[in-house]
Scaffold this motif. Structure first.
Motif, PDB file in Angstrom:
ATOM      1  N   LEU A 221      14.861  63.672 -34.967  1.00  0.00           N
ATOM      2  CA  LEU A 221      13.499  63.343 -34.532  1.00  0.00           C
ATOM      3  C   LEU A 221      13.207  61.851 -34.581  1.00  0.00           C
ATOM      4  CD1 LEU A 221      11.339  66.192 -36.174  1.00  0.00           C
ATOM      5  CD2 LEU A 221      12.401  66.133 -33.909  1.00  0.00           C
ATOM      6  N   GLU A 222      14.183  61.023 -35.010  1.00  0.00           N
ATOM      7  CA  GLU A 222      13.948  59.582 -35.067  1.00  0.00           C
ATOM      8  C   GLU A 222      13.616  59.076 -33.659  1.00  0.00           C
ATOM      9  OE1 GLU A 222      16.207  61.124 -36.983  1.00  0.00           O
ATOM     10  OE2 GLU A 222      15.086  60.586 -38.797  1.00  0.00           O
ATOM     11  N   GLU A 223      12.598  58.186 -33.591  1.00  0.00           N
ATOM     12  CA  GLU A 223      12.142  57.705 -32.282  1.00  0.00           C
ATOM     13  C   GLU A 223      13.238  56.990 -31.508  1.00  0.00           C
ATOM     14  OE1 GLU A 223       8.596  55.357 -32.355  1.00  0.00           O
ATOM     15  OE2 GLU A 223       7.443  57.089 -33.042  1.00  0.00           O
ATOM     16  N   ASN A 224      14.081  56.252 -32.248  1.00  0.00           N
ATOM     17  CA  ASN A 224      15.168  55.508 -31.592  1.00  0.00           C
ATOM     18  C   ASN A 224      16.481  56.304 -31.615  1.00  0.00           C
ATOM     19  OD1 ASN A 224      15.410  55.347 -34.341  1.00  0.00           O
ATOM     20  ND2 ASN A 224      16.178  53.247 -34.368  1.00  0.00           N
ATOM     21  N   GLY A 225      16.352  57.629 -31.672  1.00  0.00           N
ATOM     22  CA  GLY A 225      17.540  58.494 -31.774  1.00  0.00           C
ATOM     23  C   GLY A 225      18.576  58.253 -30.688  1.00  0.00           C
TER      24      GLY A 225
END
Ligand code: NAD
Length: 257
Positions: free
Chosen positions: A35-39
């Motif tokens: 779920l990390e924005e910069n995934g």
């Protein structure tokens, strides 16, 4: 050599990211998730460093349809998924009487039920190709309890049970299933606990690490992510066919007591 494919949930942070780096370094193509924005940038960077192919999916572990879609996309792109690593997980610390119901449901959904949906989705293909490796990142809390972690302990014990059943059903098809049960690993999930415990005990963070966080481990060091990643690589290997249905502690001697 044909590149094998590993789908690793929660692989844009912490343990999952470390496992993804280790698998990419061995030439696996990786299906990243988290779920990390910069995934997707994290995924691109790791794959680029090791010159492997990749896919990134932000599928939420609480949405079974999105999980099936991630497996379908991966299978379409790569032809097969050889290794599934169920790693995504969350924690919440509270007494049972105060434990929020929505936190209970989220922990059971993310840490346990998602592994069922994903295992079910990759299973037919693994069965058909007579090769599959399911690796579940459980916890020392899959074998032992601690107070104030009721949902986490229930989910992690649950995934150890699920692992054993998958091992039995997978055996005729060279599908193995194992659980890795780490002690404490210094990741964002634990850094939050260190800060909370330091406040609760009114101790500096370095003291809270030795006296509270690592109290149950004989080895008073965090478990390195690389130790877990190397074990996962072995479990994924062709040579590990008879190692199945196990819950393997990597816990600095916690389970020896
Ligand atoms: P982390 O917080 O660094 O990483 C968790 C990952 O899961 C992140 O990528 C996050 O985006 C993803 N995730 C969380 N909720 C999600 C959701 N709903 N859908 C999709 N992805 C989601 O944590 P970590 O410490 O690396 O933990 C990884 C696993 O290892 C967890 O299952 C955890 O229970 C287990 N574990 C951790 C420790 C430890 O000490 N850190 C010890 C034993 C077991």
């Amino acid at each position: 050599m044909k590149h094998k494919i590993a789908l690793i949930t929660g692989s844009t942070s912490g343990i999952g990211l470390g496992i993804a780096e280790a698998f990419a370094a061995k030439g696996y193509n990786i299906i990243f998730n988290g779920l990390e924005e910069n995934g997707s940038e994290i995924a691109r960077k790791v794959a680029g460093q090791h010159q492997v192919d990749f896919l990134f999916s932000g599928a939420n572990m609480l949405q079974p349809e999105a999980l099936r879609e991630m497996v379908a996309q991966g299978t379409e792109k790569f032809g097969s998924i050889d290794v599934l690593i169920n790693n995504a997980g969350i924690q919440h610390v509270a007494a049972i009487e105060d434990f929020p119901e929505e936190k209970w449901n989220a922990i059971i959904g993310i840490n346990l039920t998602a592994a069922f949906h994903l295992t079910k989705a990759v299973w037919p293909n693994m069965k058909a190709q007579k090769f599959g490796r399911i690796i579940n990142i459980a916890s020392a809390h899959g074998l032992f309890a601690s107070e104030f972690k009721s949902a986490y302990v229930a989910a992690k014990h649950g995934i150890v049970g699920f692992t054993k059943t998958a091992a039995l059903e997978g055996a005729p098809y060279n599908i193995t299933a194992n659980a890795i049960c780490p002690g404490y690993v210094k990741t964002p999930l634990v850094e939050k606990q260190i800060a909370d415990q330091a406040k609760a005990h009114n101790l500096p963070e370095n003291e809270v690490v030795k006296k509270v966080i690592l109290a149950k481990q004989a080895v008073k060091d965090f478990v390195p992510v690389s130790t877990i990643a190397e074990l996962a690589l072995f479990l994924a290997s062709e040579n590990a066919t008879t190692l199945t249905g196990a819950a393997l502690p990597v816990d600095g001697g916690w389970s020896a007591q």
